[in-house]
Scaffold this motif. Structure first.
Motif, PDB file in Angstrom:
ATOM      1  N   UNK A 135       0.830  -1.208   0.000  1.00  0.00           N
ATOM      2  CA  UNK A 135       0.000   0.000   0.000  1.00  0.00           C
ATOM      3  C   UNK A 135       0.864   1.256   0.000  1.00  0.00           C
ATOM      4  N   UNK A 136       1.981   1.222   0.706  1.00  0.00           N
ATOM      5  CA  UNK A 136       2.901   2.367   0.717  1.00  0.00           C
ATOM      6  C   UNK A 136       3.465   2.605  -0.683  1.00  0.00           C
ATOM      7  N   UNK A 137       3.912   1.535  -1.337  1.00  0.00           N
ATOM      8  CA  UNK A 137       4.464   1.678  -2.688  1.00  0.00           C
ATOM      9  C   UNK A 137       3.400   2.190  -3.656  1.00  0.00           C
ATOM     10  N   UNK A 138       2.178   1.695  -3.524  1.00  0.00           N
ATOM     11  CA  UNK A 138       1.086   2.157  -4.389  1.00  0.00           C
ATOM     12  C   UNK A 138       0.788   3.636  -4.149  1.00  0.00           C
ATOM     13  N   UNK A 221       5.588  -0.012  14.773  1.00  0.00           N
ATOM     14  CA  UNK A 221       6.475   0.736  13.870  1.00  0.00           C
ATOM     15  C   UNK A 221       6.024   0.599  12.422  1.00  0.00           C
ATOM     16  N   UNK A 222       5.634  -0.616  12.031  1.00  0.00           N
ATOM     17  CA  UNK A 222       5.222  -0.866  10.651  1.00  0.00           C
ATOM     18  C   UNK A 222       4.014  -0.023  10.267  1.00  0.00           C
ATOM     19  N   UNK A 223       2.973  -0.061  11.073  1.00  0.00           N
ATOM     20  CA  UNK A 223       1.739   0.621  10.690  1.00  0.00           C
ATOM     21  C   UNK A 223       1.837   2.132  10.885  1.00  0.00           C
ATOM     22  N   UNK A 224       2.600   2.586  11.865  1.00  0.00           N
ATOM     23  CA  UNK A 224       2.803   4.031  12.008  1.00  0.00           C
ATOM     24  C   UNK A 224       3.593   4.564  10.818  1.00  0.00           C
ATOM     25  N   UNK A 225       4.635   3.850  10.427  1.00  0.00           N
ATOM     26  CA  UNK A 225       5.445   4.280   9.281  1.00  0.00           C
ATOM     27  C   UNK A 225       4.617   4.271   7.999  1.00  0.00           C
ATOM     28  N   UNK A 226       3.842   3.204   7.798  1.00  0.00           N
ATOM     29  CA  UNK A 226       2.997   3.128   6.602  1.00  0.00           C
ATOM     30  C   UNK A 226       1.954   4.237   6.601  1.00  0.00           C
ATOM     31  N   UNK A 227       1.376   4.510   7.771  1.00  0.00           N
ATOM     32  CA  UNK A 227       0.384   5.585   7.858  1.00  0.00           C
ATOM     33  C   UNK A 227       0.986   6.941   7.553  1.00  0.00           C
ATOM     34  N   UNK A 228       2.176   7.209   8.077  1.00  0.00           N
ATOM     35  CA  UNK A 228       2.855   8.484   7.810  1.00  0.00           C
ATOM     36  C   UNK A 228       3.158   8.619   6.322  1.00  0.00           C
ATOM     37  N   UNK A 229       3.615   7.541   5.685  1.00  0.00           N
ATOM     38  CA  UNK A 229       3.945   7.586   4.256  1.00  0.00           C
ATOM     39  C   UNK A 229       2.712   7.873   3.409  1.00  0.00           C
ATOM     40  N   UNK A 230       1.596   7.209   3.723  1.00  0.00           N
ATOM     41  CA  UNK A 230       0.370   7.414   2.939  1.00  0.00           C
ATOM     42  C   UNK A 230      -0.198   8.810   3.170  1.00  0.00           C
ATOM     43  N   UNK A 231      -0.199   9.265   4.427  1.00  0.00           N
ATOM     44  CA  UNK A 231      -0.710  10.608   4.731  1.00  0.00           C
ATOM     45  C   UNK A 231       0.166  11.677   4.088  1.00  0.00           C
ATOM     46  N   UNK A 266      -5.960   0.795   7.612  1.00  0.00           N
ATOM     47  CA  UNK A 266      -6.688   0.662   8.874  1.00  0.00           C
ATOM     48  C   UNK A 266      -7.311  -0.714   9.034  1.00  0.00           C
ATOM     49  N   UNK A 267      -7.839  -1.272   7.936  1.00  0.00           N
ATOM     50  CA  UNK A 267      -8.414  -2.615   7.990  1.00  0.00           C
ATOM     51  C   UNK A 267      -7.336  -3.663   8.242  1.00  0.00           C
ATOM     52  N   UNK A 268      -6.173  -3.474   7.636  1.00  0.00           N
ATOM     53  CA  UNK A 268      -5.059  -4.393   7.891  1.00  0.00           C
ATOM     54  C   UNK A 268      -4.639  -4.338   9.350  1.00  0.00           C
ATOM     55  N   UNK A 269      -4.620  -3.125   9.916  1.00  0.00           N
ATOM     56  CA  UNK A 269      -4.265  -2.964  11.323  1.00  0.00           C
ATOM     57  C   UNK A 269      -5.302  -3.620  12.220  1.00  0.00           C
TER      58      UNK A 269
END
Length: 333
Positions: A135-138, A221-231, A266-269
């Motif tokens: 999702x981050x790469x997308x 760490x994974x989901x916070x980092x992914x969330x920051x990247x997407x936001x 969010x659903x993955x989390x």
């Protein structure tokens, strides 16, 4: 009578059995009641597991059809966002199969050995990490498409996309290797048997405080980092949309897509906090009610999100939709 209440049979049956047992004081009657209640429990498990399996099979059919669709046309093979979508969908489908297998094992009270359960849980950890990273790469791909449209074709190539996917799986594999190392540190030799005393799950394989701490830290760490990247990508697209030189239509579509990615994250989390949430609820509610809540949570949090990728992208994308509908209806396009 307390047993009747806990399993919620019809009220008149509870009253009948309670009064009759008090008058006769016979063990035979209590034995018959126990058998009936056990049958009711088995029947309930059979019905619920059948319903979830049917639902899972429907979702699997949709996902597999979507995967086939994304390999059926050259445009899907030569466009980076479709290649990334295929990777995301593949990980979601693998999670769906693995989750249903563990659910059925628990529903029919089948306990595995530690090595077999460890293999299943490590595979689950692998594909669980792949989804948010994809999702981050997308999201970054959409950011480049809007903010650097002239360089998009040079940066986002199929070759670079393949490298990004390889990095995603490599990073996920490193996490699995660390978990393997933590499992090997556990003193299995001290156990009387390798047969598990509990049902197989990712939480059951967090053997020792170090493994539990690592799982919590890594997930956070994974989901916070992914969330920051997407936001951050979303903010970048919003800024680009306000510039006169930006393509308003493209920016609007990218913004909606990034919001969708955030919802998917969010659903993955939510699926990762499924077991910890149940652990908290188990302390405050009766076991029978907890089992029924587990079934509802399993459908809403674990199964359904694994199919949303196919439905949302399949219906949203004008290029995918006609091909997907043709394949779902078993027509040749």
């Amino acid at each position: 009578s307390s047993t009747c209440i806990s399993n919620h049979p019809p009220a008149f049956l509870c009253l009948f059995f309670s009064c009759f047992s008090m008058m006769l004081y016979t063990t035979q009657l209590h034995s018959n009641i126990t058998v009936e209640l056990q049958f009711q429990g088995l029947l309930e498990r059979l019905i619920i597991s059948t319903l979830t399996t049917v639902l899972c099979c429907v979702f699997l059919f949709i996902n597999v059809t979507m995967l086939f669709t994304l390999r059926s046309k050259p445009v899907f093979l030569e466009t980076s966002r479709y290649v990334l979508l295929y990777n995301l969908l593949f990980a979601d489908t693998a999670q769906l199969v693995q989750s249903q297998v563990l659910y059925l094992l628990a529903a029919y009270r089948i306990k595995l050995t530690y090595p077999l359960c460890g293999t299943l849980s490590l595979f689950a950890n692998l594909v669980t990490v792949v989804s948010p990273l994809t999702l981050v790469v997308m999201s970054l791909e959409r950011y480049v498409a809007v903010c650097y449209p002239l360089r998009h074709a040079a940066i986002i190539t199929v070759r670079n996309t393949a490298v990004a996917i390889l990095l995603v799986w490599t990073f996920s594999s490193l996490s699995v290797l660390i978990r393997v190392f933590l499992l090997l540190r556990f003193p299995f030799d001290d156990l009387e048997s390798l047969q598990m005393t509990d049902f197989c799950s990712a939480v059951a394989m967090l053997l020792g405080p170090l493994a539990d701490d690592y799982d919590k830290a890594y997930t956070c760490i994974l989901f916070v980092s992914a969330g920051v990247a997407i936001i951050s990508s979303y903010i970048g697209v919003m800024v680009a949309a306000r510039l006169a030189s930006a393509d308003k239509s493209s920016a609007s579509k990218a913004r909606n897509t990034l919001l969708l990615h955030l919802v998917q994250l969010g659903l993955s989390l939510s699926s990762t906090i499924f077991n910890p949430l149940l652990a908290v609820l188990s302390r405050v509610i009766p076991r029978l009610l907890l089992v029924r809540i587990v079934n509802v949570f399993y459908v809403c949090i674990v199964i359904s999100p694994r199919c949303l990728t196919s439905l949302i992208y399949g219906l949203r994308d004008q290029t995918i939709r006609p091909v997907l509908m043709s394949h779902l209806c078993c027509r040749h396009s």
